[in-house]
Design a protein around this motif. Sequence first.
Motif, PDB file in Angstrom:
ATOM      1  N   GLN A 287     -31.914  14.700 -35.118  1.00  0.00           N
ATOM      2  CA  GLN A 287     -31.646  14.065 -33.827  1.00  0.00           C
ATOM      3  C   GLN A 287     -32.682  13.033 -33.431  1.00  0.00           C
ATOM      4  OE1 GLN A 287     -28.417  15.650 -34.173  1.00  0.00           O
ATOM      5  NE2 GLN A 287     -28.696  14.478 -32.294  1.00  0.00           N
ATOM      6  N   ASN A 323     -26.873  15.008 -25.779  1.00  0.00           N
ATOM      7  CA  ASN A 323     -27.886  15.369 -26.768  1.00  0.00           C
ATOM      8  C   ASN A 323     -28.145  16.878 -26.780  1.00  0.00           C
ATOM      9  OD1 ASN A 323     -29.503  13.037 -28.261  1.00  0.00           O
ATOM     10  ND2 ASN A 323     -28.785  12.236 -26.305  1.00  0.00           N
ATOM     11  N   ARG A 325     -26.024  19.166 -26.202  1.00  0.00           N
ATOM     12  CA  ARG A 325     -24.926  19.839 -26.918  1.00  0.00           C
ATOM     13  C   ARG A 325     -25.112  19.731 -28.415  1.00  0.00           C
ATOM     14  NH1 ARG A 325     -19.491  17.645 -25.147  1.00  0.00           N
ATOM     15  NH2 ARG A 325     -19.028  18.738 -27.075  1.00  0.00           N
ATOM     16  N   VAL A 326     -25.497  18.549 -28.887  1.00  0.00           N
ATOM     17  CA  VAL A 326     -25.671  18.372 -30.329  1.00  0.00           C
ATOM     18  C   VAL A 326     -26.826  19.255 -30.813  1.00  0.00           C
ATOM     19  CG1 VAL A 326     -26.007  16.737 -32.185  1.00  0.00           C
ATOM     20  CG2 VAL A 326     -24.876  16.008 -30.105  1.00  0.00           C
TER      21      VAL A 326
ATOM     22  N   ASN B  73     -17.534  24.119 -35.819  1.00  0.00           N
ATOM     23  CA  ASN B  73     -17.185  22.726 -36.145  1.00  0.00           C
ATOM     24  C   ASN B  73     -17.067  22.398 -37.631  1.00  0.00           C
ATOM     25  OD1 ASN B  73     -19.974  22.851 -36.415  1.00  0.00           O
ATOM     26  ND2 ASN B  73     -20.291  21.979 -34.381  1.00  0.00           N
ATOM     27  N   ASP B 106     -17.807   5.276 -22.060  1.00  0.00           N
ATOM     28  CA  ASP B 106     -18.329   4.136 -21.303  1.00  0.00           C
ATOM     29  C   ASP B 106     -19.729   3.793 -21.831  1.00  0.00           C
ATOM     30  OD1 ASP B 106     -19.417   2.410 -19.501  1.00  0.00           O
ATOM     31  OD2 ASP B 106     -19.066   3.669 -17.726  1.00  0.00           O
ATOM     32  N   HIS B 110     -23.186   6.040 -21.641  1.00  0.00           N
ATOM     33  CA  HIS B 110     -23.586   6.762 -22.845  1.00  0.00           C
ATOM     34  C   HIS B 110     -24.497   5.902 -23.719  1.00  0.00           C
ATOM     35  CE1 HIS B 110     -20.900  10.115 -22.080  1.00  0.00           C
ATOM     36  NE2 HIS B 110     -19.976   9.226 -21.716  1.00  0.00           N
ATOM     37  N   ASP B 111     -25.201   6.575 -24.593  1.00  0.00           N
ATOM     38  CA  ASP B 111     -26.168   5.911 -25.467  1.00  0.00           C
ATOM     39  C   ASP B 111     -25.521   5.742 -26.843  1.00  0.00           C
ATOM     40  OD1 ASP B 111     -28.594   4.916 -26.415  1.00  0.00           O
ATOM     41  OD2 ASP B 111     -29.337   6.915 -26.919  1.00  0.00           O
ATOM     42  N   TRP B 134     -23.629   6.657 -33.376  1.00  0.00           N
ATOM     43  CA  TRP B 134     -24.020   7.811 -32.565  1.00  0.00           C
ATOM     44  C   TRP B 134     -23.618   7.590 -31.123  1.00  0.00           C
ATOM     45  CZ3 TRP B 134     -29.561  10.111 -33.559  1.00  0.00           C
ATOM     46  CH2 TRP B 134     -29.666  10.495 -34.907  1.00  0.00           C
ATOM     47  N   ASP B 136     -24.737   9.497 -27.732  1.00  0.00           N
ATOM     48  CA  ASP B 136     -25.633  10.513 -27.166  1.00  0.00           C
ATOM     49  C   ASP B 136     -26.126  11.480 -28.247  1.00  0.00           C
ATOM     50  OD1 ASP B 136     -25.073   9.273 -24.801  1.00  0.00           O
ATOM     51  OD2 ASP B 136     -23.594  10.759 -24.162  1.00  0.00           O
ATOM     52  N   GLY B 137     -26.506  10.932 -29.378  1.00  0.00           N
ATOM     53  CA  GLY B 137     -27.094  11.757 -30.438  1.00  0.00           C
ATOM     54  C   GLY B 137     -26.086  12.386 -31.374  1.00  0.00           C
ATOM     55  N   MET B 138     -24.783  12.179 -31.118  1.00  0.00           N
ATOM     56  CA  MET B 138     -23.784  12.768 -32.015  1.00  0.00           C
ATOM     57  C   MET B 138     -23.116  11.684 -32.855  1.00  0.00           C
ATOM     58  SD  MET B 138     -20.578  15.259 -31.304  1.00  0.00           S
ATOM     59  CE  MET B 138     -19.600  14.045 -30.463  1.00  0.00           C
ATOM     60  N   MET B 170     -13.785  16.637 -29.217  1.00  0.00           N
ATOM     61  CA  MET B 170     -14.661  17.641 -28.623  1.00  0.00           C
ATOM     62  C   MET B 170     -15.598  16.972 -27.630  1.00  0.00           C
ATOM     63  SD  MET B 170     -15.505  19.852 -32.051  1.00  0.00           S
ATOM     64  CE  MET B 170     -16.765  20.943 -31.433  1.00  0.00           C
ATOM     65  N   TYR B 171     -16.056  15.784 -27.994  1.00  0.00           N
ATOM     66  CA  TYR B 171     -16.971  15.080 -27.113  1.00  0.00           C
ATOM     67  C   TYR B 171     -16.289  14.669 -25.807  1.00  0.00           C
ATOM     68  CZ  TYR B 171     -21.011  12.603 -25.679  1.00  0.00           C
ATOM     69  OH  TYR B 171     -22.113  12.231 -24.976  1.00  0.00           O
ATOM     70  N   GLY B 174     -15.344  17.619 -23.797  1.00  0.00           N
ATOM     71  CA  GLY B 174     -16.460  18.493 -23.399  1.00  0.00           C
ATOM     72  C   GLY B 174     -16.315  19.908 -23.903  1.00  0.00           C
ATOM     73  N   VAL B 175     -15.891  20.049 -25.170  1.00  0.00           N
ATOM     74  CA  VAL B 175     -15.622  21.366 -25.755  1.00  0.00           C
ATOM     75  C   VAL B 175     -16.624  21.620 -26.885  1.00  0.00           C
ATOM     76  CG1 VAL B 175     -13.959  22.530 -27.246  1.00  0.00           C
ATOM     77  CG2 VAL B 175     -13.177  21.403 -25.168  1.00  0.00           C
ATOM     78  N   ASP B 176     -17.117  22.862 -27.024  1.00  0.00           N
ATOM     79  CA  ASP B 176     -18.109  23.161 -28.046  1.00  0.00           C
ATOM     80  C   ASP B 176     -17.520  23.751 -29.317  1.00  0.00           C
ATOM     81  OD1 ASP B 176     -20.263  22.215 -26.736  1.00  0.00           O
ATOM     82  OD2 ASP B 176     -20.771  24.121 -25.769  1.00  0.00           O
TER      83      ASP B 176
END
Lengths: 724, 308
Positions: A287, A323, A325-326, B73, B106, B110-111, B134, B136-138, B170-171, B174-176
């Motif tokens: 990350q 982040n 969540r990841v 996942n 958006d 988001h990053d 990526w 937000d890091g995903m 999932m993103y 908002g599901v894990d």
Amino acid sequence: MPDLLLELFSEEIPARMQAKAADDLRRMVTDKLVAEGLVYEGAKAFATPRRLALTVHGIPARQSDLKEERKGPRVGGPDAAIQGFLKATGLASLDEAKIQRDPKKGDFYIALIEKPGRATLDALADMLPVIVRTFPWPKSMRWGERSAKPGALQWVRPLHTIIATFGIETEEPDVVKFDVAGIEAGQTTYGHRFMAPAPISVRRFEDYEAKLKAAKVVLDPQARKDIILADAKQLAFAQGFELVEDQVLLDEVAGLVEWPVVLMGSFDEAFLSIPGEVIRATIRNNQKCFVVSDPKTGKLTNKFILTANIEASDGGKAIVAGNERVIRARLSDAKFFYQTDLKTKLEDRLPKFDGIVFHEKLGTQGERIKRIERLAAEIAPLVGADVEKTKRAAHLAKADLLTEVVGEFPELQGLMGKYYALAQGEDASVAAASEEHYKPQGPADRVPSDPVSVAVALADKIDTLVGFWAIDEKPTGSKDPYALRRAALGVIRILISNDLRIPLAEAFGHAIAGFVSQDNAHVRKGVESWALPAESVRGALSSSFDAWTAGGVRVFVSDRLKVQLRDQGARHDLVDAVFALEGQDDLLMVVRRVEALGKFLDTDDGKNLLAGTKRAANILRIEEKKDGKAFDGAPDAALYSLDEEKTLAKAIDQVKAEAGAAVAKEDFAAAMSAMAKLRPAVDAFFDKVKVNDDNAAVRENRLKLLNEIRAATRAVADFSKIQD
Amino acid sequence: MRPERSFQGLILTLQRYWADYGCVILQPYDMEVGAGTFHPATTLRALGPKRWNAAYVQPSRRPKDGRYGENPNRLQHYYQFQVILKPSPPDIQDLYLKSLAAIGVDSHLHDIRFVEDDWESPTLGAWGLGWECWCDGMEVSQFTYFQQVAGVECAPVAGELTYGLERLAMYVQGVDRVYDLNFNGRDGNDRVSYGDVFLQAEQEYSRHNFEHSDADMLFKQFSMAEEACRKYLEAGWKDGKREAHLMALPAYDQCIKASHVFNLLDARGVISVTERQSYIMRVRELAKACGEAWVHTEAGGAGSSPSP
């Protein structure tokens, strides 16, 4: 004088390539400027994820004019030569050439070529496209319509715009006119991808940097690093925590953002049951986030710090949540791996190593582990380690290589072994050896000190050195694929910093015996090529000194020792002087001798004795050559005619006895003090005595006396190997 | 069909977005493949001088990634949304970012980042440069400029976008846990989850892939596919001259088949480390031969002059 501004704006450049690319750009442009006779005052290059930028200031506006005389063919020479001359010099006809008189060789033509200096702007327009086209990216690519044709531009990722302006501060600069693959150099760039995507027009570096900043781009990588580090520390501090600093990660993260925004997130405290290093590896590698520790306990907290590339409209809430969540998912995986690993005992993993090849010629990992076990047991008593614990430690030290966590994070090898060993109730020294036996990995790394770790570490490194040496996989130039230099340096540092005395020749013999006992034909063949039958190694380890010297490992190790001493600021040239003595395979003693010798040579006594000894050696060399024989017998006391001869002979006897006794006690400082007593006698001898006496017998006797000086000093070192 | 409400809404939104751009919207290829890249609309169409813009969903099978439905996942069967644009347009990054905006990501909230990821497929003899994208890091997509496919230089270069649909869904939902995804966007009794559709399949295929698949049959199938591929390739050369090819697509089907059978054998654990390499090589040889045949077909640009 005018300045150059150059910007190459592209799609995202890999973080790891940015620093070198900025440097390459500066080097290529400035080298070319200098080659064109354009000496500049200063240059600085920058990189962000989307751009390389360069400012070169103080470049002359024009090249100076060149006048050159070029010699041509002789007058009346063959037509082809004359035509070639005209073509090469650009003269229209011979009328434009001068004739140089030469009564000896005949008259010949001279062309006077005057090359007016070009405007720098034009020179830049020629050189910049070439630099772009030949830029040394580690990996580059083609793209778009133009990639249909051969010879398309290659860049690290698609290149979009180029800025190239040249001019002085007070005036509107010129655009350097060139195009590369349809991209015309101009004055336009773009700001932050999301926060300020509009085009920006710039003149020169000063307004370029300022306008980028206004458009949410921090051009200077160092400035981005400073921001990230300061903000990250501040965020951690505000909560009573401490940032775990990580330079490599900082470098990478600064290459992933143009506008760093540092945010803090957290994860479930339950994950703190995983070893901190695993949490850190997970968060860092996957990350690119920093971890945070609690200064009260020194342990990690359930916080992490991320660096976003945007000032988000919600202040970063969604980014942090995403982040988190990841990281939660990643830590779940890591926890699962760790718990799975704990279910299998380390020794139960060992059979699998028999199926994994370590090196084609050096056998399987399983065989290697058995050899290290055996060698470590031999070394253990020499380093004060418990033999049984050492064997156990060597048995388990590599087992974690087959665990899930190490599979995922190879950099945690050894460390995980320690955790798993402790978890299954191993002795603390045994467990520690899993981690410590890999050390020291580099010059900055810690050296193991627990005797069990030391024994396993030495065995691991010596097995590596001997094995690869025997199959002739030695390091060459910059290539050292099996890290043998590191292994040798590791052996040296472990021995020296722990004050350990190991007869290395014997240890190498044991290592060879390990391979031979496994019927390794490759190693046997290699060892035999050193004129040393492998059988004799097995039988008589005393002969293994041959392997240490004949195989060339000794030279390799002594070279590493020299590097090591040089890095410590010690006199590395003395290493050869000590190794030139017989039987030197105890590195600690070598270093002690070198230290004492270095101190001695810093004194006046030392310097003069060295000079005297060298003078003696020089005279001997000349006279030995003249007579075609060596003067190595004992001098005859009856032939001494001068007091200085007698005094010297007496001093030599005394020094030999005293220095010899001191060396036997390994008191090298005392040996040097004894040496010092030789100095006045040597000085007086050279002052008063003429070596080449008319009487042949006296001459020979004096030469023998000189030889005795050389012999006496060999008690501590071979002085002829010492540089002045 | 709002993209953040349902899995199918996400797919439909992406299809509409790329359809509006002018892509040919294809349906999934009717064979088992490991990734959307294997679809001939990417592998083969990436070769040759002709323009080609296409988008499609591709069910992708990774037998080894099955976890009996127990991992939140990891799946042995999942969906990729694949876009191929040849030649790569100059604004392809913006097009991609707008597609994210279309599904509700958006870029001011988001990053979004492009992180180096060089793509290489040893089985396809293909490589390209690009990024993981990526959010937000995903990692939500892969972005590649194809440089070489099936051993053939891409001229012009195609840009490939691959969206991992489950992850993306999932993103935005908002599901894990992937099985908790809302598939159809309804609530209450009408709600159908991803688990309702696929959980049983994951369990069954995991059993099959790891424990019961018929290795003997698979070994035979591999050889048969390999042989058939070669046979079709040989027979496809028009008039026996190596100038025009008439059967590249059927031959390539056999290459796909061999590749999937190899993946099944690998998951079953019946291929040793050394053999593994040689199987990959064998598939690559087929892929290369198919690529060579393709560039001698009409769609592969045979006989046409390169586009400007």
